[in-house]
Scaffold this motif. Sequence first.
Motif, short mmCIF file in Angstrom:
data_model
loop_
_atom_site.label_atom_id
_atom_site.label_comp_id
_atom_site.label_asym_id
_atom_site.label_seq_id
_atom_site.Cartn_x
_atom_site.Cartn_y
_atom_site.Cartn_z
N PHE A 79 -8.34 43.87 6.76
CA PHE A 79 -8.46 44.64 5.53
C PHE A 79 -7.57 45.87 5.61
CE2 PHE A 79 -12.53 42.48 6.09
CZ PHE A 79 -12.70 41.87 4.85
N ILE A 80 -7.25 46.41 4.43
CA ILE A 80 -6.59 47.70 4.34
C ILE A 80 -7.42 48.58 3.41
CG2 ILE A 80 -4.27 46.85 4.75
CD1 ILE A 80 -3.85 47.14 1.66
N GLY A 81 -7.16 49.88 3.50
CA GLY A 81 -7.86 50.83 2.65
C GLY A 81 -8.33 52.02 3.46
N LYS A 82 -8.29 53.19 2.85
CA LYS A 82 -8.84 54.37 3.49
C LYS A 82 -10.36 54.34 3.37
CE LYS A 82 -4.79 57.25 2.52
NZ LYS A 82 -4.29 58.49 1.85
N ILE A 83 -11.03 55.02 4.29
CA ILE A 83 -12.48 55.04 4.27
C ILE A 83 -12.98 55.56 2.92
CG2 ILE A 83 -14.52 56.14 5.28
CD1 ILE A 83 -13.17 56.02 7.96
N GLY A 84 -13.88 54.80 2.31
CA GLY A 84 -14.45 55.18 1.03
C GLY A 84 -13.72 54.63 -0.17
N THR A 85 -12.53 54.05 0.03
CA THR A 85 -11.75 53.48 -1.07
C THR A 85 -11.86 51.96 -1.04
OG1 THR A 85 -9.68 53.26 0.17
CG2 THR A 85 -10.16 55.41 -0.83
N ILE A 117 -13.46 42.82 -11.91
CA ILE A 117 -14.41 43.19 -10.85
C ILE A 117 -14.77 44.66 -11.05
CG2 ILE A 117 -14.80 43.43 -8.37
CD1 ILE A 117 -12.80 41.20 -7.91
N ASP A 118 -16.04 44.93 -11.26
CA ASP A 118 -16.47 46.30 -11.54
C ASP A 118 -16.13 47.25 -10.40
OD1 ASP A 118 -17.42 45.91 -14.08
OD2 ASP A 118 -19.45 45.43 -13.44
N ARG A 119 -16.59 46.92 -9.19
CA ARG A 119 -16.33 47.78 -8.04
C ARG A 119 -16.17 46.93 -6.79
NH1 ARG A 119 -20.70 52.61 -7.83
NH2 ARG A 119 -22.10 50.81 -7.62
N ILE A 120 -15.01 47.03 -6.17
CA ILE A 120 -14.80 46.36 -4.89
C ILE A 120 -15.40 47.23 -3.79
CG2 ILE A 120 -13.04 45.74 -3.18
CD1 ILE A 120 -11.38 44.58 -5.37
N TYR A 121 -16.04 46.58 -2.85
CA TYR A 121 -16.74 47.27 -1.76
C TYR A 121 -15.80 48.24 -1.04
CZ TYR A 121 -19.84 47.79 2.30
OH TYR A 121 -20.66 48.29 3.28
N PRO A 122 -16.26 49.45 -0.75
CA PRO A 122 -15.39 50.44 -0.10
C PRO A 122 -15.27 50.22 1.41
CG PRO A 122 -17.53 51.42 -0.55
CD PRO A 122 -17.56 50.03 -1.14
N MET A 123 -14.13 50.60 1.93
CA MET A 123 -13.90 50.55 3.37
C MET A 123 -14.87 51.52 4.07
SD MET A 123 -11.93 49.29 5.85
CE MET A 123 -10.28 48.87 5.27
N GLN A 124 -15.50 51.03 5.14
CA GLN A 124 -16.46 51.84 5.88
C GLN A 124 -15.86 52.29 7.21
OE1 GLN A 124 -19.61 52.77 4.45
NE2 GLN A 124 -18.28 52.00 2.80
N GLY A 125 -16.47 53.29 7.81
CA GLY A 125 -16.02 53.79 9.10
C GLY A 125 -16.40 52.85 10.22
N PRO A 126 -15.94 53.13 11.44
CA PRO A 126 -16.27 52.28 12.58
C PRO A 126 -17.76 52.33 12.89
CG PRO A 126 -15.19 54.30 13.31
CD PRO A 126 -15.10 54.28 11.82
N ASP A 127 -18.25 51.28 13.53
CA ASP A 127 -19.65 51.24 13.94
C ASP A 127 -19.92 52.35 14.95
OD1 ASP A 127 -20.12 49.05 12.34
OD2 ASP A 127 -19.63 47.62 13.94
N PRO A 128 -21.11 52.95 14.91
CA PRO A 128 -21.43 54.01 15.88
C PRO A 128 -21.47 53.47 17.30
CG PRO A 128 -23.38 53.36 14.62
CD PRO A 128 -22.21 52.69 13.98
N TYR A 139 -19.91 55.27 3.06
CA TYR A 139 -18.77 56.03 2.55
C TYR A 139 -18.34 55.50 1.19
CZ TYR A 139 -18.39 57.90 7.28
OH TYR A 139 -18.64 58.53 8.48
N PHE A 140 -18.26 56.40 0.22
CA PHE A 140 -17.83 56.03 -1.12
C PHE A 140 -17.09 57.21 -1.74
CE2 PHE A 140 -18.75 55.98 -5.77
CZ PHE A 140 -18.02 54.84 -6.09
N ASP A 141 -15.79 57.01 -1.98
CA ASP A 141 -14.95 58.05 -2.58
C ASP A 141 -14.90 57.79 -4.09
OD1 ASP A 141 -13.04 59.81 -3.44
OD2 ASP A 141 -11.51 59.23 -1.97
N GLU A 142 -15.76 58.49 -4.82
CA GLU A 142 -15.88 58.24 -6.26
C GLU A 142 -14.57 58.51 -7.00
OE1 GLU A 142 -18.81 59.43 -10.01
OE2 GLU A 142 -19.12 60.30 -8.02
N SER A 143 -13.82 59.51 -6.56
CA SER A 143 -12.57 59.83 -7.24
C SER A 143 -11.56 58.69 -7.15
CB SER A 143 -11.96 61.11 -6.65
OG SER A 143 -11.62 60.92 -5.27
N ALA A 144 -11.58 57.94 -6.02
CA ALA A 144 -10.65 56.82 -5.86
C ALA A 144 -10.94 55.72 -6.87
CB ALA A 144 -10.74 56.27 -4.44
#
Length: 337
Positions: A79-85, A117-128, A139-144
């Motif tokens: 996948f590609i995408g910044k976290i939250g986008t 597609i209303d909203r594609i799932y956002p990229m999440q950070g690494p597992d703890p 993580y969800f970047d609403e502005s994106a």
Amino acid sequence: MKKETVIVIIGILLLASLLPISKADVLPDQYIEQNNVTTYKYLSENELIITFHLPELLQQQVITEIGEFTTLEIPNAGFIGKIGTPQLPAVTQFIAIPTFQLSVQTLDVHLMETRHIDRIYPMQGPDPDCDCGEDPVFYFDESAYQTDVTSPENLVELSDTGKLRDIPFIKIRFYPIQYNPFQKTAFIYDFITIKLTFASHEPLNVEPNYSEKPFYELYKNIFDNWQGFIEYTVFQQPASTLENGCDYLLITHQNYYDQAKQLADWKHTTGLMAKTINVSEIGTTFTQIQQYIKNAYETWTPRPSYVLLFGDAEFIPATYVYYTYTDLWYATVNGTD
């Protein structure tokens, strides 16, 4: 490398080149090689056409703490995408190339479908790193998702050139899904065709006795165009300055020299030429040891396919990179490693 009171043995693999020394006198008019997502078509030694075809696109609905999202996934892809986008599929291929001097041209693309597609799932950070009993952050970047921009901008990206045991390579990423979150529209491409044109180049230097070296299957697995590459590339053996090389190089401290020598003797019985070196002969710092390995790789015949660091961190230092100790950089001896 974490310090221990016991002997720590670290093995480093120096990948071997496995290539014919010259190509056939008469080349076929074209050569086609294919895997499950990509077709490679050689028109000549300087022209390669690559066609990506979308194998399958999986779509699922996911319920989260802030509502419903849609996931899009290509099997065995990333996948590609910044976290939250928006998280979009990406297919990565590594191909062997005769030279880094090349140009790329997009020949054809086919838009298979435009999907709402209303909203594609956002990229999440690494597992703890630990199970600390806390719920992971979503993580969800609403502005994106309010931006009227279709991304990624390009359907193909060439990046991260390098060398793997003499062989130049380049990473190609295909982005068959574009998405505009403001318009809630996904653009799905099932075919993307590009052409790579290589500049004039000298024959590639490869080591002698390539067919007796390890990792032939590994090269075939890494480089998707391997058969076409060796069919259309000219190779030559470089002059070597030393004839006292080895297949298996052991570097150790005096405290462990006898044990390392016993291992080297056993390696001889398995058919590997092995050599044992005391750090007192070459230096005890990371730079001194790494330069010795690099010199062996560049000048010995045969040059090492394996390096074994025999001892713990107080005798053979590790480097601290990305929050951990590692011996990886001892093996970065080729190209821009």
